[in-house]
Scaffold this active site. Structure first.
Site, PDB file in Angstrom:
ATOM      1  N   ASP A 316      88.105  11.255  74.890  1.00  0.00           N
ATOM      2  CA  ASP A 316      88.280  10.091  73.899  1.00  0.00           C
ATOM      3  C   ASP A 316      87.935   9.812  72.836  1.00  0.00           C
ATOM      4  O   ASP A 316      86.764  10.462  72.481  1.00  0.00           O
ATOM      5  CB  ASP A 316      87.583   8.838  74.834  1.00  0.00           C
ATOM      6  CG  ASP A 316      88.262   7.604  74.325  1.00  0.00           C
ATOM      7  OD1 ASP A 316      88.725   7.175  74.156  1.00  0.00           O
ATOM      8  OD2 ASP A 316      86.480   6.150  73.784  1.00  0.00           O
ATOM      9  N   THR A 318      87.051   7.389  70.715  1.00  0.00           N
ATOM     10  CA  THR A 318      85.801   6.150  69.980  1.00  0.00           C
ATOM     11  C   THR A 318      84.520   6.920  70.866  1.00  0.00           C
ATOM     12  O   THR A 318      84.692   7.312  72.047  1.00  0.00           O
ATOM     13  CB  THR A 318      85.723   4.999  70.624  1.00  0.00           C
ATOM     14  OG1 THR A 318      87.123   5.148  69.696  1.00  0.00           O
ATOM     15  CG2 THR A 318      84.320   4.331  69.792  1.00  0.00           C
ATOM     16  N   ASP A 554      83.091   7.324  76.808  1.00  0.00           N
ATOM     17  CA  ASP A 554      81.682   6.816  76.647  1.00  0.00           C
ATOM     18  C   ASP A 554      82.194   4.443  77.469  1.00  0.00           C
ATOM     19  O   ASP A 554      81.561   3.758  77.310  1.00  0.00           O
ATOM     20  CB  ASP A 554      81.150   6.223  75.825  1.00  0.00           C
ATOM     21  CG  ASP A 554      81.772   5.902  74.408  1.00  0.00           C
ATOM     22  OD1 ASP A 554      82.346   5.395  74.769  1.00  0.00           O
ATOM     23  OD2 ASP A 554      80.438   6.126  73.601  1.00  0.00           O
TER      24      ASP A 554
END
Length: 798
Positions: A316, A318, A554
């Site tokens: 991912d 970000t 996250d």
């Protein structure tokens, strides 16, 4: 097993009735009262086995029981040197217990660091408490990314959406309103609110689900299941061979009872690969300790192995490639909008969300709130929608409704602002669109009548370690796929800055059919505008093509994919939900720790495969020797002391160092097949060569002491062949591997050369002809071994 219905209502029993409208939470006295009654969330958070379980697992094993009985027998019928194998087992078991206990302490300390701390309202004040500190009737505050840790009833809701997919399998978030039930194990994807705890501890839904339905399964470990299968095969081979040996030595050969028993035990003991399980446990335990020092929490031990087998890692953007924070670099008003007014709108939007994400936090930092504006209604950001919104009563009495989100979602195709957005995205910048709408926020399509007002340009902070980590994966032939909810062009630009090349794809154009999606995923590298459900589908599509997939993330939008991936990796600063479902948590939020985890897994798997071959060669030649002795009806050639010496020098000591050595070889599947294809021919060659030497020696030596001379000659052959097996296993050579193999040879020469050691181990080479014959047989066996293993490599490739 009790079945739990996900939709069943779990009726709470309350000692004290509280009004639903009470919003200041419990008082200190009420909390103390509930603690005294035991109405606390006391489900033990266990990251590993207890000390008692560790001791039992290491002591009470099938093979320890066999060896323990034989050791007791030998203590009564033979000299102490024939009982050395028992002391070796005691030392091995002690090492295993100490190492696993150290690993447990490391895991437990890291688990405390990574444990979530829910926010509860007490005496009208919001305070953080450990999960175990929640009591019945506590008012628990929740927001995006928070996991619901106990069962309850919603007391406050502000656009609250909860994902219950891990419990019910339903992928769509559920909108919660006051009075609705919330279940432990679910997590918040949008909005915020508070709920009153109605079930805590073992009564909570998730606790019952975990204990009774075993919903949450452990990571599959090929190493663990493979070794269990091998030990099962070994047991099957041992039983008939041992029975035949006992009958031959005690009945057919009418030797003295004590000598017959000693030689019988000497034949049974080496069949047991007693150190294999120990070394596997020690290797895993030391891996956990090493990773713990790097602030990496391994929530399930086999996850170390799993990540080493990964060939595709989905990242991912970000929080993984970029740091969490962002900065506003530009504000571009559209359609003649007043910039001062736009700044006021953005400030009010920032103030409207009590739990802003990284993008909104950057806007809050850049544009202070105007106290004259009052938020009337808000629509929290959601990964599925790609925008948030709020309605305001402005200072002059004017009412307005605004949306803030992805330009390519809020704007119609062909809008001029999209071209500007595309240009900025190509520079790796993130762009949000501010629009004013005339529709209500609860309208199914509030963006339909929206008027573009401004573009907010954000710059993401790249992680300084991301480029090096991506480079490592490229070197190790692990494919990286960037999967993000952001604009595809923007994500592609960020990936390019980090040196990741490949095709950029807008996930909205991906085919829904799994096979077609899998083909598209194989071809592409960067994927933007991916929805949470798509992330999950993409992981499944990759797995359908035989890939072993790791997923990092996250945010709450990563949870479903993390759960379905072979290995889920979460950042320590990530949402509580991601930390709960991930097998590996990077507590220091450093993406650069991942190569260490991969390297540790490869070290464990590669080295255990090596040493397993050493142990199982011994098992095979021991069973073969027992069978040959039974068929020829001769004395078993070895006493326990001989095989203890050989096992220590050619297996025990070298295996310990080899199991802990660096190893970057990529983990390959089919552990059992890879080990057995070397062990069986190796054991057959070693056993045959040893028995040939023994038969020649029986014809060569005569007299009352001939058996000791025959044993010494056979021991020499077996040692030399075993040393050649070790020399092959130790390749490729480094200076310390050469020193290790050479030192084992020197140690054996010392036993042959020092009279006291000769006597202690009952090893004395007699004459010149037979010892050199033993060496010649060993040389032929070593050459046969080289040729056989090369043929096996060609005929049965791994």
């Amino acid at each position: 097993m009790t079945h739990i219905d996900a939709g069943a209502e779990l009726d709470p029993v309350h000692p004290v009735a509280l009004p639903e409208s009470r919003s200041d939470g419990l008082t200190g006295a009420e909390v103390a009262e509930r603690v005294a009654r035991g109405q606390v969330n006391d489900v033990p958070v266990r990251s590993s086995r207890s000390l008692g379980e560790i001791v039992r697992a290491n002591v009470f094993t099938r093979f320890n029981a066999i060896i323990g009985v034989l050791w007791l027998i030998m203590l009564f019928v033979a000299p102490i040197q024939d009982s050395l194998f028992g002391f070796v087992i005691l030392a091995n078991t002690g090492i295993g217990i100490v190492q696993e206990w150290r690993a447990k302490q490391t895991l437990d300390s890291l688990a405390v660091i990574g444990e979530s701390r829910p926010t509860v309202r007490r005496d009208g004040t919001a305070v953080e408490v450990p999960t175990s500190g929640i009591v019945l009737d506590d008012l628990v505050e929740i927001g995006p990314g928070d996991k619901v840790v106990v069962d309850g009833v919603c007391a406050e809701a502000d656009g609250l959406e909860i994902d219950e997919s891990l419990l019910t399998g339903e992928a769509d978030p559920v909108v919660k309103r006051s009075g609705d039930p919330v279940m432990s194990g679910s997590f918040v994807v949008a909005g915020g609110g508070a709920f009153r705890a109605t079930k805590v501890g073992r009564e909570a839904y998730a606790a019952q689900l975990a204990e009774e339905a075993s919903r949450f399964t452990l990571v599959h470990s090929e190493l663990r299941t493979g070794i269990s299968a091998i030990l099962k095969y070994v047991t099957w081979m041992m039983v008939p061979a041992a029975i035949g040996l006992v009958v031959t030595q005690l009945v057919v050969k009418s030797d003295a009872l004590k000598d017959a028993v000693a030689r019988t035990v000497g034949g049974i003991i080496p069949m047991v690969p007693e150190g294999l399980v120990l070394l596997t446990s020690v290797a895993f335990a030391i891996g956990v300790i090493r990773l713990g020092r790097k602030q990496c929490l391994v929530q399930e031990l086999p996850a170390i192995e799993g990540l080493a087998r990964v060939d595709t890692v989905c990242l991912d953007k970000t929080g993984t490639l970029t740091e969490g924070g962002m900065d506003v670099t530009a504000l571009r008003p559209l359609g003649g909008a007043d910039e001062t007014y736009v700044r006021r709108v953005l400030g009010a939007l920032g103030e409207s969300d009590p739990r802003p994400n990284a993008s909104l936090q950057a806007i809050i930092d850049a544009y202070p709130d105007s106290e004259e504006w009052r938020c009337v209604e808000s629509l929290p950001f959601s990964s599925a929608r790609k925008y948030s919104g709020a309605s305001f009563s402005e200072g002059d009495g004017e009412a307005s409704t605004w949306l803030l989100g992805a330009p390519d979602v809020l704007l119609a195709d062909g809008d001029p602002a999209l071209a500007e957005t595309e240009r900025l995205n190509e520079q790796g910048l993130r762009v949000l669109l501010l629009t004013r709408t005339t529709r209500d926020l609860d309208d199914p399509e509030p963006a339909r009548s929206a008027r573009p007002t401004a573009l907010v340009v954000l710059e993401q902070r790249l992680r300084p370690d991301a480029a090096a980590t991506l480079g490592y994966f490229a070197e190790q032939d692990v494919r990286a796929k960037v999967i993000s909810g952001d604009n595809a062009v923007s994500v592609g630009a960020v990936a390019a800055k980090l040196g990741l090349s490949g095709t950029t794809v807008d996930a909205r154009r991906l085919p829904a059919e799994r096979k077609a999606m899998a083909d598209a995923l194989d071809e592409g590298t960067v994927f933007g505008r991916v929805t949470p459900q798509q992330k999950r589908d993409m992981v499944g599509a990759l797995q359908s093509k035989g890939h072993t997939v790791a997923m990092t993330g996250d945010g709450v939008n990563d949870v479903l994919a993390l759960k379905d991936a072979d290995i889920g990796v979460s950042m320590g600063s990530g949402s509580e939900a991601t930390r709960a479902v991930a097998q590996i948590v990077l507590l220091d939020n450093s993406f650069a720790t991942l190569p260490s985890v991969v390297a540790e897994g490869r070290r464990v798997i590669g080295n255990i495969t090596r040493v397993a071959t050493l142990f199982l060669v011994k098992t095979v030649y021991s069973v073969l020797l027992a069978v040959l002795v039974v068929c020829w009806q001769v004395e078993y050639p070895f006493l326990p002391r001989h095989l203890t010496l050989l096992s220590t020098l050619t297996i025990g000591v070298p295996a310990f160092f080899l199991a802990l050595a660096p190893n970057r070889e990529r983990a390959r599947p089919h552990f059992v097949r890879r080990v057995m294809r070397y062990s069986i021919p190796g054991g057959v060659v070693a056993g045959t060569a040893t028995f040939v030497t023994y038969l020649i020696a029986r014809h060569h030596y005569t007299g009352p002491d001939s058996l000791e001379a025959e044993t010494s000659a056979a021991t020499l052959t077996l040692f030399l062949v075993s040393m050649w097996v070790l020399a092959i296993i130790a390749r490729p050579y480094t200076w310390w591997r050469v020193v290790l193999v050479a030192s084992m040879g020197v140690a054996f020469l010392l036993v042959l050369a020092v009279p006291a050691l000769q006597t202690f181990f009952a090893l004395k080479l007699v004459g010149m002809a037979m010892p050199w014959t033993a060496v010649a047989v060993a040389v032929v066996a070593a050459a046969t071994l080289e040729l056989t293993w090369k043929w096996v490599d060609r005929r049965f490739p791994a």
